[in-house]
Design an enzyme around this catalytic site. Sequence first.
Site, short mmCIF file in Angstrom:
data_model
loop_
_atom_site.label_atom_id
_atom_site.label_comp_id
_atom_site.label_asym_id
_atom_site.label_seq_id
_atom_site.Cartn_x
_atom_site.Cartn_y
_atom_site.Cartn_z
N GLU A 1 34.53 11.14 42.38
CA GLU A 1 35.40 9.97 42.50
C GLU A 1 35.91 9.78 43.91
OE1 GLU A 1 38.05 13.42 41.18
OE2 GLU A 1 35.99 12.76 40.98
N ASP B 1 40.44 8.85 47.01
CA ASP B 1 40.19 9.64 45.79
C ASP B 1 41.00 9.05 44.64
OD1 ASP B 1 39.03 12.35 44.71
OD2 ASP B 1 41.10 12.22 43.97
N ILE B 2 40.36 8.89 43.46
CA ILE B 2 41.06 8.35 42.29
C ILE B 2 41.99 9.43 41.72
CG2 ILE B 2 40.76 7.39 39.99
CD1 ILE B 2 38.00 6.43 40.85
#
Length: 641
Positions: free
Chosen positions: A559, A515-516
């Site tokens: 994301e 996950d960003i």
Amino acid sequence: MTLRARLTLFFIGIVVVPLIAATILLQVLIGREAARQAEARLDAAARTVANLWEARLREARAESRVAAASVAPRLGSAELSAILESLRADAELDLLVITDEAGEVVASAFSGPMFRASIPPPTPQDLASPEGFPGLLRAQIPVVAGDRRVTLTGGWYADARLIRELSAATGTDVAVVSGKRVLASTLAQPPEAPPVGEGSVRVQGDRLAITVAEQRVGVVLVGPAQLPGTFPGYVWVVVSAGLILAAVLGFVLARTLAEPLEQLVAGARSVAAGNLQTRVEAEGQDFARIAEAFNLMTTNLQRYVGEVEQSRDELRRGLERLGVTLGSTHDLEAMLGVILDTAAVTLRARAGALYLLHPGARELRPEVAVGYEPPVGAALHLDEGVAGTVAASGRPVLVSGPDGKLAPRPPVEPSAPTALGVPLLRGDRSMGVLALYGRTLPDPFAEDDLDTLGSFAAQASVAIENVLLHREAQRLSITDGLTGVWNRRYLALTLAKEIERAQRFGRPLSVLMVDIDRFKDVNDAHGHLRGDEVLVELSRRMLSRIRGEIDTLARFGGEEFVIVLPETPREGARVVANKLRRAVRAKAFVSDVGPDVAVTVSIGVAAYPEDGTTAEGLIQAADVAMYKAKRRGRDRVESPK
């Protein structure tokens, strides 16, 4: 047929067939020599007949002159006919006829001819006429007595009595013919006379005939086509002895070879029935080695049978999938092969290829080929060779002979003096080219062949377009439209398959949830388009650092990305996760339309079976670990426990 019987026949054949062939050849050669001798004998008989006929004519002239001298002083006698009969009998002639200057018969003496029953007997006028009656050996002698002039005709009939003499002298059957009429013959059914001067002619199946022309008649001689008794009978005795000897040897050798082989066959059948404990014994060094190898094979089969049973279900499923693929109209390669094979067989082509034009590339690549094998990775530029010219112009091309630019371009295309190609059109855009090279017929390809191939290509283009559209739809249904990596649907299918495989074979499996960090800030500060660029670049970096043919990268949503790592335990997965995390943090994300963006990721690691035994369980565990990394400061790698 049993093996022993086959071996017996084999050994008989290798002896008998050459022997019989040699015997037949010898018989043919001897037969030809016998036929040549028969023809030579018939020619000699023809010369004998001609000589005898000429001798009879000379004798007829001599006897007729003697009779003319005797009858000249007595022409006015009232007993002239009796005088002629006495002279005829003394000279042993068949006929004596006196005619005056007007051709009228004055007196005659003759016996009845021995012609065939269908031939009417001649009259004295016929015997003495200038034309002559066919079938006579005669002489005409002028006689002068005072002021009176007459002609005496004397001779013999060419009837049954004469031909019996000719037959005895020549040793052949003889017939006297006039035109198509047979006057006399030693044969019950005499043949039709062959043309004079053509030599011997085969008649009545196995007999030869030759014709000698004599005084308005033909003398036909008939003899055997071959002299009898010319082929030695002892040769067949040798052949029969060879056959018997070969049969005995073949039986003995077959028995020697067949018994050990039959033991091996029985053992193989027992193994095939499932009895892997079967062992065979054989005598003789060679067969003992074969038996030893057979026993070793059964031992190995026992060891491998467990593995075979374990993979049987998987093999069955694989075969079922293969059958569905081959039978499906969506199998592009199979469809292209069917299209090319059909076109090549229909137009009698020696070779052919179906090329597709790849999007974004100005070159053709052969997808399938028949009759030759193009090099791996071979391609044709547009305007190059037959197929390239078709693709560039969008129009069919026909080559009837070597023609410079339009000639086939090896090695991508096979060399051929004649070729043709048609475009595969998708609307007004070319998808590829169907090309054929060379022909099994002597004539080159023609315009009607081009029309036929064009009509076929039009129908094939529709099928190919449908498959390409189906393939594209399939690709879009399992890939993410923005990043091009796999989507959540494909992830579910792949992860379920890998869990099943890991469970069956006891192999490790790990899942990463990526996950960003603070991605919302990127979108708020730089816009959603810049955020999309970051997602695309992140996908590219992660793909470059995982195993392309083994690992699976999929966009899970927003994301978040999930990476499936087969054959990878938890510690190995943490190593991969940290490598990805450092690759993302090491370099800012650059854009041509916006500022550089520094990005970090938080990664959760879950392993099978410690953290979950189902797809949902593993993803949930990796998600928990990812949020654990975020709570501990982000830009970290964590596990659920």
